[in-house]
Every structure is written in structure tokens, then in C-alpha cells.
Design an enzyme around this catalytic site. Structure first.
Site, PDB file in Angstrom:
ATOM      1  N   ASP A  34       0.856  -1.191   0.000  1.00 15.81           N
ATOM      2  CA  ASP A  34       0.000   0.000   0.000  1.00 15.81           C
ATOM      3  C   ASP A  34       0.889   1.237   0.000  1.00 15.81           C
ATOM      4  O   ASP A  34       1.859   1.325   0.750  1.00 15.81           O
ATOM      5  CB  ASP A  34      -0.912  -0.019   1.239  1.00 15.81           C
ATOM      6  CG  ASP A  34      -2.044   0.991   1.115  1.00 15.81           C
ATOM      7  OD1 ASP A  34      -1.754   2.205   0.987  1.00 15.81           O
ATOM      8  OD2 ASP A  34      -3.212   0.586   1.147  1.00 15.81           O
ATOM      9  N   ILE A  35       0.538   2.187  -0.849  1.00 16.67           N
ATOM     10  CA  ILE A  35       1.352   3.400  -1.002  1.00 16.67           C
ATOM     11  C   ILE A  35       1.260   4.292   0.245  1.00 16.67           C
ATOM     12  O   ILE A  35       2.165   5.085   0.509  1.00 16.67           O
ATOM     13  CB  ILE A  35       0.905   4.166  -2.280  1.00 16.67           C
ATOM     14  CG1 ILE A  35       2.008   5.068  -2.802  1.00 16.67           C
ATOM     15  CG2 ILE A  35      -0.375   4.936  -2.068  1.00 16.67           C
ATOM     16  CD1 ILE A  35       1.740   5.588  -4.210  1.00 16.67           C
ATOM     17  N   GLN A  97     -14.316   2.587   1.239  1.00 21.33           N
ATOM     18  CA  GLN A  97     -13.707   2.110  -0.010  1.00 21.33           C
ATOM     19  C   GLN A  97     -13.426   3.315  -0.902  1.00 21.33           C
ATOM     20  O   GLN A  97     -14.300   4.152  -1.133  1.00 21.33           O
ATOM     21  CB  GLN A  97     -14.639   1.120  -0.738  1.00 21.33           C
ATOM     22  CG  GLN A  97     -13.957   0.503  -1.965  1.00 21.33           C
ATOM     23  CD  GLN A  97     -14.777  -0.613  -2.617  1.00 21.33           C
ATOM     24  OE1 GLN A  97     -15.934  -0.842  -2.252  1.00 21.33           O
ATOM     25  NE2 GLN A  97     -14.177  -1.275  -3.592  1.00 21.33           N
ATOM     26  N   HIS A 103     -10.240  -5.449  -2.940  1.00 21.66           N
ATOM     27  CA  HIS A 103      -8.924  -5.696  -2.332  1.00 21.66           C
ATOM     28  C   HIS A 103      -9.076  -6.035  -0.864  1.00 21.66           C
ATOM     29  O   HIS A 103      -9.991  -5.568  -0.196  1.00 21.66           O
ATOM     30  CB  HIS A 103      -7.981  -4.505  -2.506  1.00 21.66           C
ATOM     31  CG  HIS A 103      -8.574  -3.186  -2.111  1.00 21.66           C
ATOM     32  ND1 HIS A 103      -9.446  -2.489  -2.916  1.00 21.66           N
ATOM     33  CD2 HIS A 103      -8.423  -2.434  -0.984  1.00 21.66           C
ATOM     34  CE1 HIS A 103      -9.808  -1.370  -2.308  1.00 21.66           C
ATOM     35  NE2 HIS A 103      -9.214  -1.312  -1.134  1.00 21.66           N
ATOM     36  N   HIS A 105      -6.911  -5.645   2.564  1.00 23.41           N
ATOM     37  CA  HIS A 105      -5.753  -5.060   3.231  1.00 23.41           C
ATOM     38  C   HIS A 105      -5.183  -6.100   4.188  1.00 23.41           C
ATOM     39  O   HIS A 105      -5.929  -6.667   4.996  1.00 23.41           O
ATOM     40  CB  HIS A 105      -6.163  -3.847   4.079  1.00 23.41           C
ATOM     41  CG  HIS A 105      -6.713  -2.691   3.304  1.00 23.41           C
ATOM     42  ND1 HIS A 105      -5.948  -1.599   2.950  1.00 23.41           N
ATOM     43  CD2 HIS A 105      -7.955  -2.436   2.829  1.00 23.41           C
ATOM     44  CE1 HIS A 105      -6.697  -0.724   2.300  1.00 23.41           C
ATOM     45  NE2 HIS A 105      -7.925  -1.202   2.211  1.00 23.41           N
TER      46      HIS A 105
HETATM   47  P1  5GP Z   1      -9.698   1.384   0.284  1.00 29.33           P
HETATM   48  O1  5GP Z   1      -9.892   2.676   1.038  1.00 29.33           O
HETATM   49  O2  5GP Z   1     -10.379   1.445  -1.071  1.00 29.33           O
HETATM   50  O3  5GP Z   1     -10.046   0.173   1.069  1.00 29.33           O
HETATM   51  O4  5GP Z   1      -8.136   1.265   0.053  1.00 29.33           O
HETATM   52  C1  5GP Z   1      -7.462   1.696  -1.075  1.00 29.33           C
HETATM   53  C2  5GP Z   1      -6.008   1.638  -0.726  1.00 29.33           C
HETATM   54  O5  5GP Z   1      -5.262   1.748  -1.911  1.00 29.33           O
HETATM   55  C3  5GP Z   1      -5.549   2.784   0.190  1.00 29.33           C
HETATM   56  O6  5GP Z   1      -5.006   2.233   1.401  1.00 29.33           O
HETATM   57  C4  5GP Z   1      -4.501   3.513  -0.619  1.00 29.33           C
HETATM   58  O7  5GP Z   1      -3.395   3.941   0.141  1.00 29.33           O
HETATM   59  C5  5GP Z   1      -4.094   2.491  -1.664  1.00 29.33           C
HETATM   60  N1  5GP Z   1      -3.714   3.086  -2.937  1.00 29.33           N
HETATM   61  C6  5GP Z   1      -4.403   4.023  -3.638  1.00 29.33           C
HETATM   62  N2  5GP Z   1      -3.754   4.322  -4.789  1.00 29.33           N
HETATM   63  C7  5GP Z   1      -2.629   3.551  -4.804  1.00 29.33           C
HETATM   64  C8  5GP Z   1      -1.564   3.413  -5.746  1.00 29.33           C
HETATM   65  O8  5GP Z   1      -1.497   4.043  -6.795  1.00 29.33           O
HETATM   66  N3  5GP Z   1      -0.575   2.523  -5.405  1.00 29.33           N
HETATM   67  C9  5GP Z   1      -0.623   1.791  -4.264  1.00 29.33           C
HETATM   68  N4  5GP Z   1       0.413   0.970  -4.042  1.00 29.33           N
HETATM   69  N5  5GP Z   1      -1.615   1.889  -3.365  1.00 29.33           N
HETATM   70  C10 5GP Z   1      -2.612   2.760  -3.627  1.00 29.33           C
END
Ligand code: 5GP
Ligand code: ZN
Length: 139
Positions: A34-35, A97, A103, A105
């Protein structure tokens, strides 16, 4: 590829059009760091086939992703080493999300890491820390 997949940053990561720190991949799954990690070693496990969220993923891909997440979680415990692991899925904007490609985590936990949800980016977000944690997760 449908229109949603064509616009999807995780599909672009799988295709190599957006760089990522890859941990592993197989026929059905892709694992990368995760970035904006909540903790050191925070990784994401995704199906290679685009699908929006928990309600749309098929049983075979869901099984592959969960089994892969279990493998990464074990490696987090043995190699980072973490003290515990949270598996987190966000389904829908109201549940945080932000990327609409399913995905899981895999969030390594450390005694007294102080993590609270929703986590604030920055813990373990240094590029060198991410690269070293990815290497540990590769086993
Ligand atoms: P969500 O909030 O949808 O569950 O999580 C999305 C996750 O994707 C976040 O933790 C965010 O940091 C990660 N993320 C978003 N864009 C990128 C990217 O371009 N590269 C990587 N490695 N992670 C990303
Ligand atoms: Zn996608």
C-alpha cells in the site's frame, strides 16, 4: 476490458502501467505494498480479474484472494516480524472504499502501534521502509 476496468488504477498496476512495489503474483492474484501504509508492511491482495467489491467478486477469485492473504499474513508474522495482523475489506464508499477494485488489506500489527481506524497515512510510508518490508513479505 470493460469501461470500469479501463479506468481502474489497480488494473493499471497489474498491467504495469502504474508502478508498484510488488510482493508476489500468481495466475489469479497480485500482491503489492500500500502506497500509504497504516503500519510497516501494509500490503494489498487483489484479484487479477477486475471486480468492484465484496458483492461482485466471484467465489473462485474470493477464495484465491483470501488464501493469498492468509499466506501474506503468516509471512508478516514470521518475517517482519509483526505481533498480529488485521485483514480489512472496505465495501462501499460509506465503509471507506476509495478504490473500486476489490482488495483485502493485510495490515501487520505491532504491540502498541497505536493504529486506529480509519488509519492516517504516514506510518511506515517511507520508500525504503516499504521496500524492506516487501522483501520480508516475499519470504
Ligand atoms: P480502500 O480505502 O479502497 O479500502 O483502500 C485503497 C487503498 O489503496 C488505500 O489504502 C490507498 O493507500 C491504496 N492506494 C491508492 N492508490 C494507490 C496506488 O497508486 N498505489 C498503491 N500501491 N496503493 C494505492
Ligand atoms: Zn480493476
Amino acid at each position: 476490458m470493460n469501461a470500469e476496468a479501463a479506468d481502474c488504477i489497480f488494473c493499471k498496476i497489474i498491467a504495469g502501467e502504474i508502478p508498484s512495489t510488488k510482493v508476489s503474483e500468481d495466475e489469479d492474484t497480485y500482491v503489492f505494498m500500500d502506497i500509504n501504509p497504516g503500519t510497516r508492511g501494509h500490503a494489498l491482495v487483489i484479484p487479477k480479474r477486475h471486480t468492484t467489491d465484496l458483492t461482485t467478486i466471484g467465489p473462485a477469485d474470493l477464495t484465491s484472494v483470501v488464501l493469498k492473504a492468509q499466506e501474506i499474513a503468516k509471512r508478516a508474522l514470521s518475517s517482519l516480524p509483526a505481533d498480529g495482523v488485521n485483514l480489512i475489506n472496505c465495501c462501499g464508499a460509506a465503509a471507506w472504499q476509495t478504490v473500486f477494485h476489490f482488495h483485502l488489506h493485510v495490515v501487520p500489527r505491532y504491540a502498541e502501534d497505536g493504529l486506529a481506524v480509519p488509519w492516517k497515512p504516514g506510518q511506515g510510508g517511507d520508500a525504503e521502509v516499504i521496500a524492506a518490508a516487501a522483501e520480508a513479505l516475499r519470504g
